[in-house]
Design a protein around this motif. Structure first.
Motif, PDB file in Angstrom:
ATOM      1  N   ALA A   1       0.827  -1.206   0.000  1.00  0.00           N
ATOM      2  CA  ALA A   1       0.000   0.000   0.000  1.00  0.00           C
ATOM      3  C   ALA A   1       0.860   1.255   0.000  1.00  0.00           C
ATOM      4  N   GLY A   2       2.165   1.068  -0.033  1.00  0.00           N
ATOM      5  CA  GLY A   2       3.081   2.200  -0.017  1.00  0.00           C
ATOM      6  C   GLY A   2       3.334   2.751   1.361  1.00  0.00           C
ATOM      7  N   GLU A   3       2.912   2.009   2.387  1.00  0.00           N
ATOM      8  CA  GLU A   3       3.053   2.470   3.768  1.00  0.00           C
ATOM      9  C   GLU A   3       4.376   1.980   4.361  1.00  0.00           C
ATOM     10  N   ILE A   4       4.987   2.825   5.163  1.00  0.00           N
ATOM     11  CA  ILE A   4       6.194   2.424   5.879  1.00  0.00           C
ATOM     12  C   ILE A   4       5.787   1.552   7.055  1.00  0.00           C
ATOM     13  N   ILE A   5       6.307   0.332   7.100  1.00  0.00           N
ATOM     14  CA  ILE A   5       5.970  -0.536   8.227  1.00  0.00           C
ATOM     15  C   ILE A   5       7.115  -0.596   9.243  1.00  0.00           C
ATOM     16  N   GLU A   6       8.339  -0.332   8.795  1.00  0.00           N
ATOM     17  CA  GLU A   6       9.472  -0.187   9.704  1.00  0.00           C
ATOM     18  C   GLU A   6      10.476   0.764   9.075  1.00  0.00           C
ATOM     19  N   ALA A   7      11.171   1.516   9.912  1.00  0.00           N
ATOM     20  CA  ALA A   7      12.178   2.449   9.397  1.00  0.00           C
ATOM     21  C   ALA A   7      13.240   2.689  10.442  1.00  0.00           C
ATOM     22  N   TRP A   8      14.435   2.955   9.964  1.00  0.00           N
ATOM     23  CA  TRP A   8      15.575   3.317  10.794  1.00  0.00           C
ATOM     24  C   TRP A   8      16.204   4.566  10.184  1.00  0.00           C
ATOM     25  N   GLY A   9      16.638   5.489  11.018  1.00  0.00           N
ATOM     26  CA  GLY A   9      17.208   6.717  10.483  1.00  0.00           C
ATOM     27  C   GLY A   9      16.115   7.618   9.951  1.00  0.00           C
TER      28      GLY A   9
END
Length: 331
Positions: free
Chosen positions: A30-38
Motif C-alpha cells: 500500500a506504499g506504507e512504511i511498516i518499519e524504518a531506521w534513520g
C-alpha cells in the motif's frame, strides 16, 4: 530532522574501530512504511539499485517483446555485471542481432571486474570495450527502446524521450516528484528520491501481478527475471548473486554505488531500501542481509549469511583480527 543511525560496527582488539550509520525503510504494497531506521525522508541518488525502474519503459513499451528478449536479457538490462565472458558475450550478441554497433553505446569502457576476462584481455593485448562496462546491459536495453521508438541516438541526454519516459515511470512508482538528477558513472541520469520512495517503488514491484496494466506486467517480469537469473544481475562471488541464489529465485535484490541496496520480496509484498551514509558497501550488504532475515525472506541458518552479517576479519596469515557486527539492538 531524523539523523542516520548506527547500523554496522567494526571491532578490533576489543575496541570499536569504525561505525557505519545509515537509513533503511521497509514498505508494504500500500506504499506504507511498516518499519524504518534513520530518516525515511533522506533524499538520495539510488544509483544502480534502481535499474529495474529504468528498465520499465523497455518492457512496457513493447520494445522487449518486439525483439524477443528472453528473461536472462531482461535480468541483464537491470545488471551491474562483472564484465565476465557471460555478460560481454550476451550484450554483444544482443546488440549485433539488432545491427547495433558497440560504438552506439554511451556507457564508456572500463576494465572488467571479472578476473578471468581481465587476464584474457591482457594476454591477448586487447583493450576493454564498452561491452565490459558493468552497465552495458542497461544501455543495451536503452538502445533497444530507442530503436523501437525511433528516437535519437543520444539516449543518455536528460531531455531524450527515453529519459523523460524513465523519469515519468520513476516518479509514478516512487509516488514522489524527483527533486533532480545527477549523472551516473555510466553517463545516464540518475533521478533522486527519498529512501522511503525507493522502498515504496520496490513494494510496487513486489506486488505487481502477472496480469494487469502494462506497467504491472513489466514489473512482474523484471522481478522474476532478476530473481531467476542472478548471475546476469551481478556475477560470481557478488552479494546480489549469492543472496538471490540463497533465496531460491523468490526475491530480487540489487546493489547500487555509494552503499545503496534494495530488495523486492513478492511473497511478502514488501519493498526494502537501504542507504549507508559513508558509502561503504560492506555495511549495505550486512544490513540488506539482516533485513531479508527480518522479513522472513532468507533463512537465518543459511551459510551465506556468514559472509555478510556478524562476520570475522582475518589477515593475510589467517589470523582473526576483528569482526563486522550489526549495531547493538538495531535488528
Amino acid at each position: 530532522m531524523t539523523q542516520a543511525v548506527p547500523m554496522v560496527e567494526l571491532w578490533r582488539g576489543g575496541l570499536l574501530e569504525s561505525m557505519h550509520r545509515g537509513h533503511a525503510v521497509i514498505c508494504n504494497d500500500a506504499g506504507e512504511i511498516i518499519e524504518a531506521w534513520g530518516d525515511p525522508g533522506r533524499v538520495i541518488y539510488p544509483r544502480s539499485s534502481c535499474k529495474m525502474l529504468q528498465a520499465l519503459p523497455l518492457v512496457e513499451s513493447g520494445a522487449a517483446d518486439a525483439v524477443g528478449l528472453p528473461p536472462e536479457l531482461l535480468a541483464l538490462s537491470c545488471a551491474s555485471h562483472q564484465g565476465a565472458a557471460l555478460h560481454v558475450g550476451a550484450v554483444r550478441n544482443w546488440l549485433s542481432g539488432l545491427n547495433i554497433a558497440e560504438s552506439d553505446l554511451r556507457c564508456g569502457a572500463h576494465e572488467p571486474y571479472d578476473r578471468d576476462e581481465r587476464d584474457r584481455l591482457i594476454r591477448a593485448d586487447e583493450r576493454p570495450c564498452q561491452y565490459h562496462n558493468n552497465c552495458s546491459g542497461k544501455h543495451a536495453g536503452m538502445l533497444t527502446w530507442t530503436r523501437h521508438m525511433k528516437a535519437g541516438p543520444e539516449y543518455v541526454d536528460p531531455d531524450h524521450p527515453l529519459q523523460r519516459a524513465i523519469r515519468t515511470a520513476f516518479e509514478e512508482v516512487t509516488e514522489e516528484s524527483s527533486p533532480g538528477y545527477g549523472i551516473d558513472g555510466c553517463s545516464a541520469p540518475n533521478f533522486a528520491t527519498t529512501v522511503s520512495g525507493l522502498a515504496r517503488a520496490m513494494a510496487f514491484f513486489a506486488a505487481a501481478p502477472e496480469s494487469g496494466t502494462a506497467r504491472h506486467r513489466a514489473a512482474h517480469r523484471l522481478t522474476r527475471a532478476m530473481a531467476h537469473f542472478p548471475e546476469y544481475v551481478a556475477g560470481e562471488g557478488r552479494a546480489c548473486t549469492l543472496l538471490m541464489r540463497a533465496m531460491g529465485g523468490r526475491v530480487a535484490i540489487k546493489t547500487g554505488a555509494e552503499a545503496v541496496f534494495v530488495a523486492i520480496v513478492p511473497e511478502k509484498r514488501l519493498g526494502i531500501a537501504v542507504k549507508i551514509e559513508d558509502g561503504n558497501s560492506r555495511a549495505s550488504e550486512a544490513v540488506i542481509a539482516a533485513l531479508l532475515v527480518r522479513v522472513g525472506a532468507l533463512d537465518p541458518a543459511h551459510p551465506v549469511l556468514s559472509r555478510y552479517v556478524n562476520t570475522h576479519q582475518r589477515n593475510w596469515r589467517g589470523i582473526e583480527t576483528g569482526s563486522i557486527r550489526l549495531a547493538s539492538g538495531l535488528f
